[in-house]
Design a protein around this motif. Sequence first.
Motif, mmCIF file in Angstrom:
data_model
loop_
_atom_site.group_PDB
_atom_site.id
_atom_site.type_symbol
_atom_site.label_atom_id
_atom_site.label_comp_id
_atom_site.label_asym_id
_atom_site.label_seq_id
_atom_site.Cartn_x
_atom_site.Cartn_y
_atom_site.Cartn_z
ATOM 1 N N LEU A 55 -17.962 -4.584 -1.512
ATOM 2 C CA LEU A 55 -18.658 -2.367 -2.176
ATOM 3 C C LEU A 55 -19.255 -2.761 -3.012
ATOM 4 N N LYS A 105 -1.750 13.905 -6.017
ATOM 5 C CA LYS A 105 -3.070 14.379 -5.265
ATOM 6 C C LYS A 105 -3.033 15.380 -4.874
ATOM 7 N N LEU A 157 -4.471 2.018 -20.333
ATOM 8 C CA LEU A 157 -3.850 1.625 -18.929
ATOM 9 C C LEU A 157 -3.650 2.212 -17.776
ATOM 10 N N ARG A 166 0.969 -1.312 0.207
ATOM 11 C CA ARG A 166 0.026 0.193 0.273
ATOM 12 C C ARG A 166 0.727 1.221 0.257
ATOM 13 N N LEU A 205 -13.116 -7.580 -3.049
ATOM 14 C CA LEU A 205 -12.843 -6.312 -2.823
ATOM 15 C C LEU A 205 -14.580 -6.053 -3.702
ATOM 16 N N ARG A 232 -5.430 0.332 -8.109
ATOM 17 C CA ARG A 232 -4.561 1.475 -7.328
ATOM 18 C C ARG A 232 -5.522 0.989 -5.633
ATOM 19 N N PRO A 253 0.274 9.632 -17.585
ATOM 20 C CA PRO A 253 1.492 10.183 -18.074
ATOM 21 C C PRO A 253 1.426 9.027 -18.911
ATOM 22 N N ASN A 260 -5.840 -2.285 -4.753
ATOM 23 C CA ASN A 260 -3.511 -2.356 -3.851
ATOM 24 C C ASN A 260 -3.867 -1.166 -2.027
ATOM 25 N N LEU A 261 -4.539 -0.669 -2.646
ATOM 26 C CA LEU A 261 -5.527 0.517 -0.981
ATOM 27 C C LEU A 261 -5.907 -0.564 0.339
ATOM 28 N N TYR A 262 -7.320 -1.574 -1.229
ATOM 29 C CA TYR A 262 -8.649 -0.866 0.017
ATOM 30 C C TYR A 262 -8.985 -3.126 -0.322
ATOM 31 N N ALA A 307 -13.460 7.569 -9.189
ATOM 32 C CA ALA A 307 -12.684 9.690 -9.136
ATOM 33 C C ALA A 307 -11.237 9.730 -9.051
ATOM 34 N N ASP A 308 -10.326 7.908 -8.682
ATOM 35 C CA ASP A 308 -8.760 8.508 -8.741
ATOM 36 C C ASP A 308 -8.479 8.571 -10.145
ATOM 37 N N TRP A 309 -9.584 7.922 -11.434
ATOM 38 C CA TRP A 309 -8.937 8.354 -13.116
ATOM 39 C C TRP A 309 -9.015 9.524 -13.441
ATOM 40 N N ASP A 310 -10.350 10.588 -13.209
ATOM 41 C CA ASP A 310 -10.728 10.982 -13.444
ATOM 42 C C ASP A 310 -10.279 11.544 -14.821
#
Lengths: 198, 551
Positions: B257, A131, B226, A120, B253, B234, B277, B237-239, B268-271
């Motif tokens: 959820l 961010k 990508l 993590r 997961l 991501r 990059p 990986n976090l949750y 929200a992360d992807w935006d």
Amino acid sequence: MSNQLILNKKIVNNDWVFLLPVIEQKEVKKQAGKVVMFKVTGENFPEDDDLNKIKLPDVSKILLPLKLYLLRKDEIEKKYSEVGLWLYSHEDFQWLSNLNLDLNKFSVIGIYIEKFADGRIYSLGNLIRRKLKFKNDLRALGDILKDQLFFLDRSGFSSFLIKEGRSAEEAIKGLSDFSHSYQATLDEIPSWRKNLNG
Amino acid sequence: MYKYNQIDQNIVNERVAQYQDQLNRFLKKELTDEEFRPLRLQNGLYIQRHAPMLRVAIPYGLLSSVQLRTLADIADDFDRGYGHFSTRQNIQYNWPKLEDTPKILKKLADVEMHAIQTSGNCIRNITTDPFAGVSPDEVIDTRYIAEILRQWSTFHPEFALLPRKFKISISGSKSDRALIKTHDIGLELIEKNQDLYANIYVGGGLGRTPMIGVLMKELLPIKHLLSYCESIIRIYNLYGRRDNMYKARIKILVKSLGINDFKRQVEADWDNGNASPNMLDDNEIKRVKVFFTSPDYEILESQELENLYSDNKSFVNWLKRNTRPHKQLGYRSVTISLKGKYQSAPGDILSNQMRAVADLADQFSYGEIRSTHEQNLVLADVKETKIYELYESLITNNLAEANIGLVTDIICCPGGDFCSLANAKSIPIAKNIENLFDDYDYIYDLGSISLNISGCMNACGHHHVGNIGILGVDKDGSEWYQITLGGQQGNEASLGKVIGPSFSEEQVPGVVKKILDTYLSLRNDDSELFIDCFTRIGIDPFKQIIYQEEA
């Protein structure tokens, strides 16, 4: 606690004290089907009560758990000339983001992992840089070995507190394990745009 | 196929050096077992029952004849003269010495191969359709996208230590031959107004908790592929859970959820990916795509092979089962079966057979070989005029078993004979089932049917998606086998249903025979396949016959 710090690709003298609360182990029952932030090993992390009881050491530069800072902000700011904050790897990025804290006020932000296998840390580093636009020193703390360094560096970390008992001279070589990477992270560009492919 | 440039070559060379250093530190006790474990696993090295097992990556199943000869040399020099093709299109060696593993990796690096991320909690070998680029029903050739994903996922710094393994598969055809709905991420490539898009499935998987993937994103422009995958992984990986390895896959997961909340967090992360990059541009796609252009096919006429050789029943059977149509007139794709009486276990191949296949690839199929998730090999571009000659050479090398898609084309993990995770043996079960059938007419009469065997619930033998699935289970220290019916792969992917209480090793072949006989007696006619018959009549008729007679 280890004192071997690698900063900006050099082994340096570490004048920061890293405060890691030691807490009593309590048994927690996990609720089935509910998503909570899981630690790797299932040990407890400090509650507000624990944090309120901690005696703040008399030093000048200190790295404190973020929650401790939030609880005792005035006292801490009065006591220390320089404060760095650190997060446990299971602390939620969304929560951190919603605090609207100006992270760039702090010269060091750390992420602590208890176990090497806790990946993590890489995503948290990436998010804090990308961010939250954190510009100062991002430090990896805890079970940090040579073999994570290349990846941590690419995930935005600029300093590494090497695990007690392991050589920092050996570990620093890990930063140059590979001379190229395929994908881009943060402000890099991917290999295919570097025009190295002939 | 893809050719390494200096960057690719440096990366695999530096990996050999890095691994050599990690092994040295482990042998000098500077790394503990616990610390060395994730490091060696990410290099495909398991510690097994008898010896370490080394899994070598075959990216999306594509091999050159030069590479296959090197794999044969490695089998002779460092193992016991054979290798095992896995259900992830990779090859495994069961008997290398720990100290030799860096030498093996060096030999692999010399022919543009490696064992990177073939195990461990990271993004694994990208898999795709073994008939990519040659199948008549293909919409998009998936190979260049697979190569782009291979490069992007190799040593991705953010995803070096995920909660659990992560598998990505890609399909670009009308019918899915890449099991995309049973992968952590399944990608379906489509073309619309000459632009390339991906439909993204997430949270599929077999293992202890089998689930069919959910369609999460439709018509994602390919330039964002990508960055979208990065956001998915991501959030995982976090949750994703890290406290219980059996609940650590992304499917758990997504399920807890709910797909909507999961998607909300990812997006929200992807935006919209615009800040990434890693946005793909036309130049990069073009750069990789040129490696996968079609060879210079000759303009040929289609051959009526069945009529030409109608007096040679064995050849015609082989032709029907082991070859399939090609997008180019006058060519066919040939599958070489690694199952049957000449192979010691499903997917096993001797070093001299590897060399023979390499020679045949040079002679008949532009020097390329593909491995399949059904554990067979494919020569993708064979002229119909040369098919008979190829068939005769395969006979000489004991590689002409005419059983592709038939009941003896068993998909099987190494099981308890080799694997330390297994609850039960699987290879002897495959062999005993195979021995039931000495009558080819019976096998051909049964028609297409898939039989999959896994030695434990990790499901390396993909038993959930077998028409007949066999799973090794442990009951008070003895080995038992649970049987499922009605699983299938492809567009209609479904998971098999458990037929009832499990069976002993000795009972399994008899039970399988009864299942097959029940099908033969209840099917409408010989055009109704096992799976269609099962879908029509359900599990009860099978249950009744098996348990009534067992009782």
